[in-house]
Design an enzyme around this catalytic site. Structure first.
Site, PDB file in Angstrom:
ATOM      1  N   ARG A 130     -49.285 -40.082  13.332  1.00 46.80           N
ATOM      2  CA  ARG A 130     -48.700 -39.246  14.381  1.00 46.80           C
ATOM      3  C   ARG A 130     -49.085 -37.796  14.116  1.00 46.80           C
ATOM      4  O   ARG A 130     -49.727 -37.501  13.121  1.00 46.80           O
ATOM      5  CB  ARG A 130     -47.187 -39.432  14.451  1.00 46.80           C
ATOM      6  CG  ARG A 130     -46.480 -39.159  13.152  1.00 46.80           C
ATOM      7  CD  ARG A 130     -44.976 -39.368  13.293  1.00 46.80           C
ATOM      8  NE  ARG A 130     -44.339 -39.349  11.989  1.00 46.80           N
ATOM      9  CZ  ARG A 130     -43.054 -39.484  11.775  1.00 46.80           C
ATOM     10  NH1 ARG A 130     -42.233 -39.665  12.788  1.00 46.80           N
ATOM     11  NH2 ARG A 130     -42.555 -39.453  10.559  1.00 46.80           N
ATOM     12  N   GLU A 164     -40.341 -32.652  15.065  1.00 46.99           N
ATOM     13  CA  GLU A 164     -40.710 -31.983  13.800  1.00 46.99           C
ATOM     14  C   GLU A 164     -42.117 -31.369  13.830  1.00 46.99           C
ATOM     15  O   GLU A 164     -43.026 -31.859  13.154  1.00 46.99           O
ATOM     16  CB  GLU A 164     -40.589 -32.964  12.631  1.00 46.99           C
ATOM     17  CG  GLU A 164     -39.181 -33.422  12.366  1.00 46.99           C
ATOM     18  CD  GLU A 164     -39.043 -34.244  11.078  1.00 46.99           C
ATOM     19  OE1 GLU A 164     -40.060 -34.733  10.574  1.00 46.99           O
ATOM     20  OE2 GLU A 164     -37.913 -34.393  10.594  1.00 46.99           O
ATOM     21  N   GLU A 222     -31.156 -35.937  12.781  1.00 51.53           N
ATOM     22  CA  GLU A 222     -31.478 -37.103  11.940  1.00 51.53           C
ATOM     23  C   GLU A 222     -30.891 -36.878  10.553  1.00 51.53           C
ATOM     24  O   GLU A 222     -30.920 -35.760  10.033  1.00 51.53           O
ATOM     25  CB  GLU A 222     -32.991 -37.255  11.762  1.00 51.53           C
ATOM     26  CG  GLU A 222     -33.764 -37.499  13.024  1.00 51.53           C
ATOM     27  CD  GLU A 222     -35.264 -37.643  12.743  1.00 51.53           C
ATOM     28  OE1 GLU A 222     -35.667 -37.818  11.582  1.00 51.53           O
ATOM     29  OE2 GLU A 222     -36.029 -37.583  13.711  1.00 51.53           O
ATOM     30  N   TRP A 240     -40.067 -42.074   1.847  1.00 49.87           N
ATOM     31  CA  TRP A 240     -41.200 -41.177   1.633  1.00 49.87           C
ATOM     32  C   TRP A 240     -41.082 -40.309   0.392  1.00 49.87           C
ATOM     33  O   TRP A 240     -41.907 -39.443   0.146  1.00 49.87           O
ATOM     34  CB  TRP A 240     -41.396 -40.266   2.858  1.00 49.87           C
ATOM     35  CG  TRP A 240     -40.119 -39.690   3.420  1.00 49.87           C
ATOM     36  CD1 TRP A 240     -39.463 -40.122   4.536  1.00 49.87           C
ATOM     37  CD2 TRP A 240     -39.328 -38.608   2.886  1.00 49.87           C
ATOM     38  NE1 TRP A 240     -38.316 -39.381   4.735  1.00 49.87           N
ATOM     39  CE2 TRP A 240     -38.210 -38.447   3.744  1.00 49.87           C
ATOM     40  CE3 TRP A 240     -39.436 -37.765   1.786  1.00 49.87           C
ATOM     41  CZ2 TRP A 240     -37.224 -37.477   3.523  1.00 49.87           C
ATOM     42  CZ3 TRP A 240     -38.451 -36.802   1.551  1.00 49.87           C
ATOM     43  CH2 TRP A 240     -37.368 -36.673   2.423  1.00 49.87           C
ATOM     44  N   GLU A 245     -42.954 -47.225   8.461  1.00 45.82           N
ATOM     45  CA  GLU A 245     -41.677 -46.869   7.815  1.00 45.82           C
ATOM     46  C   GLU A 245     -40.792 -48.087   7.563  1.00 45.82           C
ATOM     47  O   GLU A 245     -39.573 -48.023   7.702  1.00 45.82           O
ATOM     48  CB  GLU A 245     -40.966 -45.821   8.677  1.00 45.82           C
ATOM     49  CG  GLU A 245     -41.769 -44.537   8.775  1.00 45.82           C
ATOM     50  CD  GLU A 245     -41.186 -43.535   9.752  1.00 45.82           C
ATOM     51  OE1 GLU A 245     -41.159 -43.831  10.965  1.00 45.82           O
ATOM     52  OE2 GLU A 245     -40.753 -42.462   9.311  1.00 45.82           O
ATOM     53  N   GLN A 246     -41.411 -49.180   7.179  1.00 49.85           N
ATOM     54  CA  GLN A 246     -40.666 -50.443   7.046  1.00 49.85           C
ATOM     55  C   GLN A 246     -39.556 -50.391   5.996  1.00 49.85           C
ATOM     56  O   GLN A 246     -38.587 -51.124   6.089  1.00 49.85           O
ATOM     57  CB  GLN A 246     -41.652 -51.571   6.696  1.00 49.85           C
ATOM     58  CG  GLN A 246     -42.566 -51.922   7.854  1.00 49.85           C
ATOM     59  CD  GLN A 246     -43.771 -52.729   7.409  1.00 49.85           C
ATOM     60  OE1 GLN A 246     -44.438 -52.366   6.463  1.00 49.85           O
ATOM     61  NE2 GLN A 246     -44.046 -53.821   8.104  1.00 49.85           N
ATOM     62  N   TYR A 247     -39.738 -49.521   4.984  1.00 44.51           N
ATOM     63  CA  TYR A 247     -38.782 -49.491   3.873  1.00 44.51           C
ATOM     64  C   TYR A 247     -37.662 -48.459   4.056  1.00 44.51           C
ATOM     65  O   TYR A 247     -36.847 -48.270   3.170  1.00 44.51           O
ATOM     66  CB  TYR A 247     -39.519 -49.170   2.571  1.00 44.51           C
ATOM     67  CG  TYR A 247     -40.175 -50.353   1.908  1.00 44.51           C
ATOM     68  CD1 TYR A 247     -41.128 -51.115   2.574  1.00 44.51           C
ATOM     69  CD2 TYR A 247     -39.853 -50.696   0.601  1.00 44.51           C
ATOM     70  CE1 TYR A 247     -41.742 -52.189   1.958  1.00 44.51           C
ATOM     71  CE2 TYR A 247     -40.456 -51.768  -0.025  1.00 44.51           C
ATOM     72  CZ  TYR A 247     -41.397 -52.509   0.652  1.00 44.51           C
ATOM     73  OH  TYR A 247     -42.000 -53.570   0.034  1.00 44.51           O
TER      74      TYR A 247
HETATM   75  C1  GAL Z   1     -38.314 -37.667  10.066  1.00 46.40           C
HETATM   76  C2  GAL Z   1     -38.940 -38.069  11.383  1.00 46.40           C
HETATM   77  C3  GAL Z   1     -38.548 -39.484  11.786  1.00 46.40           C
HETATM   78  C4  GAL Z   1     -38.694 -40.421  10.611  1.00 46.40           C
HETATM   79  C5  GAL Z   1     -37.877 -39.897   9.463  1.00 46.40           C
HETATM   80  C6  GAL Z   1     -37.931 -40.746   8.219  1.00 46.40           C
HETATM   81  O1  GAL Z   1     -38.992 -36.632   9.459  1.00 46.40           O
HETATM   82  O2  GAL Z   1     -38.554 -37.193  12.402  1.00 46.40           O
HETATM   83  O3  GAL Z   1     -39.376 -39.894  12.852  1.00 46.40           O
HETATM   84  O4  GAL Z   1     -40.036 -40.495  10.258  1.00 46.40           O
HETATM   85  O5  GAL Z   1     -38.365 -38.631   9.087  1.00 46.40           O
HETATM   86  O6  GAL Z   1     -37.213 -40.165   7.159  1.00 46.40           O
END
Ligand code: GAL
Length: 685
Positions: free
Chosen positions: A136, A175, A324, A332, A372-374
């Site tokens: 992305r 973001e 979020e 990550w 982002e499966q985990y």
């Molecule tokens: C944010 C993002 C989300 C998702 C999330 C995972 O930075 O806006 O789409 O990736 O992290 O922690």
């Protein structure tokens, strides 16, 4: 009696006609005072499943979903072919469950058909290579063609949903983070410089381009800086990036505003301490700021996190949303540990305490595929609640219980800490010691001040300052004339200004001032910095704030006025600093200006904070709160609401300043309260 009856009937009629005439506003008034929410991706799941998901959300007290911010390929599967029926159904179904919708524009992830057909919409990396499809944020933020596509999709969404009573707001993109280094971006940067400087002579002079033969004869010669470069060029590039993200965003705001009801607000989800652009510039056109609050590895750092909340609140100087946050863990970070039991609730209440009106979990359910499966979720890949679900449901219950109490309240501060991206960038590009971590420096001021004054604002130096008693500027490295005047006016009128190390060193072009620090404030301070020292060894300190050791940074302060007071001195170290002043203070106008030249040890910082608060006349209700307990205050509607959070794992006894009711548990008035580890109290008179 008849007259009273007739009056009652009349009143009822008026009330009902009002309800019919303004269905949307009556809908709006039913919005919760505090929103619990989640990011939901109905496009990833069969429609037959949606109702189950929404029912589970409703059971958890979830009142908003953010949807569609990555759904471009579903909403516009081919160029110009729009498919919003699924989204309309999802929004309607959410409404049935009492769940409001925030729509995200999908522009952080342009679809494959778009980037394949129009590769010029892809951004160019620093090494000159075009980004590829498959992740992305691969778009080019200056591309005119890409902006047209963004305008189109945002406008089509607004046409369809701009009057939808269940859609309460919009998030533009997701973001912002990336730049582009393509020739068109460079051309726009050169144009931007031309507009700002007018002549190359002026630019050459402000950037001292005679140095290393950088002198420019044509605007086309000016590069986009890659790596360490001329400080003037680097600063203007960041400012250009900030203006460019602002116009990138405004393009979509305009598209939405053509169609959307004014009641639908527009925000963007920022990333906390991230400094890729000037957030004050980029938030200017938004109705509200929001941010994505992630811990990553380890546990919540209450002071660091609180500071970022206050930073985000300062973008618009009003309440904001946590769009979020992590449901337990991320995917990550170095170690993607799950937050302790109770810690997600603790975090949610810290959000609210600092002025968030919403907390949204990312994400609802694990996507079966994708990168982002985990990541943590509230329900698992099987669609069943995760162990964290009941804790979030408890937060949902609590938000419902005290939402009305907190509606219309926000933090009101007597103390502000100044934060400037220009100064942060300038220091980070030339740290002078690798140890100079500005987050740590900023927090070393924030933490003890917040412990003593329940509410702290973090604002830009250009913000109005009249309402404050104490202004602290931990790193005001760039000090343009105008800002210096603004600060002096504050001191003259009776305020206390405290400057931290590296203050007042440069002008607005990131050039050194032809005078010693703090430049335009030196004469009001009655002192100047004779020399700064990056420390390889700690330096002893003694004085009003106790004895200890300065580390990382020390400035030798030279008093110039007879009435400048030295509050702290260095002990014997490198010879230069021996017995010299480390902290000085001076009265100016009706106020005071203080300069802290060293990176102080924690104890001295605590003593300094106490002195700053006392001498500035800052008052707070709670005193003697146990270590690790945070007090936040929200004020409004004629009341104070205190959110008290025990960030430790042990129970804590907290003495209350006057008899208070605990609102989550509906207690009678108490003068003391015990909070279990990671527990929270919401207190009012
Ligand atoms: C944010 C993002 C989300 C998702 C999330 C995972 O930075 O806006 O789409 O990736 O992290 O922690």
């Amino acid at each position: 009696m008849m007259r009273i009856l007739r009056l009652l009937v009349l009143l009822l009629l008026i009330a009902s006609s009002f309800a019919v005439a303004t269905p949307q506003s009556s809908n709006t008034t039913q919005q919760p005072g505090l929103f619990l929410g989640t990011a939901w991706y109905p496009e990833q799941w069969p429609e037959s499943r949606w109702d189950t998901d929404l029912q589970l959300m409703q059971q958890a007290g979830i009142r908003f979903v953010r949807v569609a911010e990555f759904a471009w390929s579903t909403m516009e599967p081919q160029e110009g072919q729009y498919n919003f029926d699924w989204l309309e159904k999802a929004i309607a179904l959410a409404q049935k469950h009492g769940i409001y919708v925030v729509l995200g524009t999908p522009t952080a992830a342009p679809p494959a058909w778009l980037t394949f057909k129009y590769p010029d919409t892809l951004r160019t990396e620093e090494n000159g290579q075009r980004a590829k499809h498959g992740n992305r944020q691969h778009f080019d933020f200056t591309s005119e063609r890409y902006r047209q596509f963004c305008h189109q999709i945002a406008g089509e969404m607004a046409k369809r949903f701009g009057h939808n009573p269940n859609v309460i707001g919009w998030q533009i993109d997701n973001e912002y983070a990336t730049y582009s280094y393509d020739p068109e971006t460079q051309r726009q940067f050169q144009e931007w410089l031309k507009k700002k400087y007018g002549t190359l002579d002026s630019l050459n002079q402000h950037w001292t381009t005679a140095y290393w033969s950088q002198t420019y004869d044509k605007w086309e010669e000016i590069p986009i800086p890659v790596g360490y470069n001329n400080p003037g060029l680097m600063l203007e590039w960041k400012r250009f990036v900030s203006d460019t993200y602002r116009s990138y965003q405004k393009n979509q705001i305009d598209a939405i505003r053509q169609y959307a009801d004014p009641r639908q607000w527009i925000t963007h989800n920022f990333m906390g301490w991230f400094d890729g652009f000037d957030h004050y510039v980029v938030s200017a056109d938004l109705d509200m700021a929001s941010w994505d609050n992630y811990v990553g590895t380890g546990q919540l750092d209450p002071a660091g996190n609180g500071m970022i909340h206050d930073l985000t609140r300062g973008f618009k100087r009003k309440n904001y949303w946590v769009m979020e946050t992590q449901p337990g863990n991320v995917n990550w970070s170095g170690i993607n540990n799950v937050l302790d039991k109770g810690e997600v609730r603790e975090m949610a209440w810290e959000d609210i305490g600092h002025g968030a009106d919403a907390v949204g979990y990312w994400q609802w359910r694990s996507a079966l595929g994708g990168q982002e499966q985990y990541h943590g979720t509230l329900v698992g890949p099987d669609g069943k609640p995760m162990p964290l679900y009941p804790e979030v449901a408890e937060v949902g219950k609590e938000f419902a219980k005290v939402g009305d109490l907190l509606r219309g309240t926000s933090p009101v501060a007597q103390v502000a800490i100044l934060h400037s991206y220009d100064s942060r960038w300038a220091i980070d590009w030339q740290k002078h010691t690798k140890e100079y971590d500005q987050f740590a420096n900023f927090k070393s001021y924030y933490k003890p001040l917040h412990e003593l004054a329940d509410t702290i604002d973090v604002v830009n130096p250009k913000a109005p300052l009249d309402e404050y008693k104490l202004i602290v500027a931990p790193n005001l490295n760039l000090l343009p004339e105008e800002e210096a005047k603004h600060l002096l006016a504050f001191v003259q009128a009776g305020g206390h200004l405290v400057l931290g190390p590296r203050s007042g060193m440069k002008d607005q072009f990131n050039a050194l001032l032809p005078e010693r620090q703090p430049g335009p404030l030196a004469s009001a301070l009655g002192a100047h910095v004779a020399q700064y020292y990056a420390l390889d060894q700690p330096v002893p300190l003694t004085g009003d704030f106790g004895s200890g050791e300065a580390k990382i940074w020390a400035e030798l302060l030279q008093p110039d006025a007879a009435d400048t007071k030295v509050l702290e001195k260095y002990g014997k170290s490198n010879g230069w600093l021996d017995d010299q002043a480390a902290i000085v203070t001076h009265n100016y106008g009706k106020g005071t200006i203080t300069y802290v030249g060293a990176w102080l040890p924690d104890d001295a910082m605590t003593a300094l904070a106490k002195w700053m608060i006392e001498t500035s006349g800052v008052k707070s209700e709670f005193t003697n709160v146990p270590a690790g307990v945070e007090v936040c205050r929200r004020t409004g509607q004629g009341k104070d609401v205190f959110i008290v959070i025990n960030h430790t794992k042990q129970p804590q006894q907290i003495a209350l300043p006057y008899a208070m009711r605990e609102q989550l548990r509906s207690t009678p008035p108490l003068t003391e309260i015990e909070l279990a580890g990671r527990d929270v109290a919401v207190l009012t008179k």
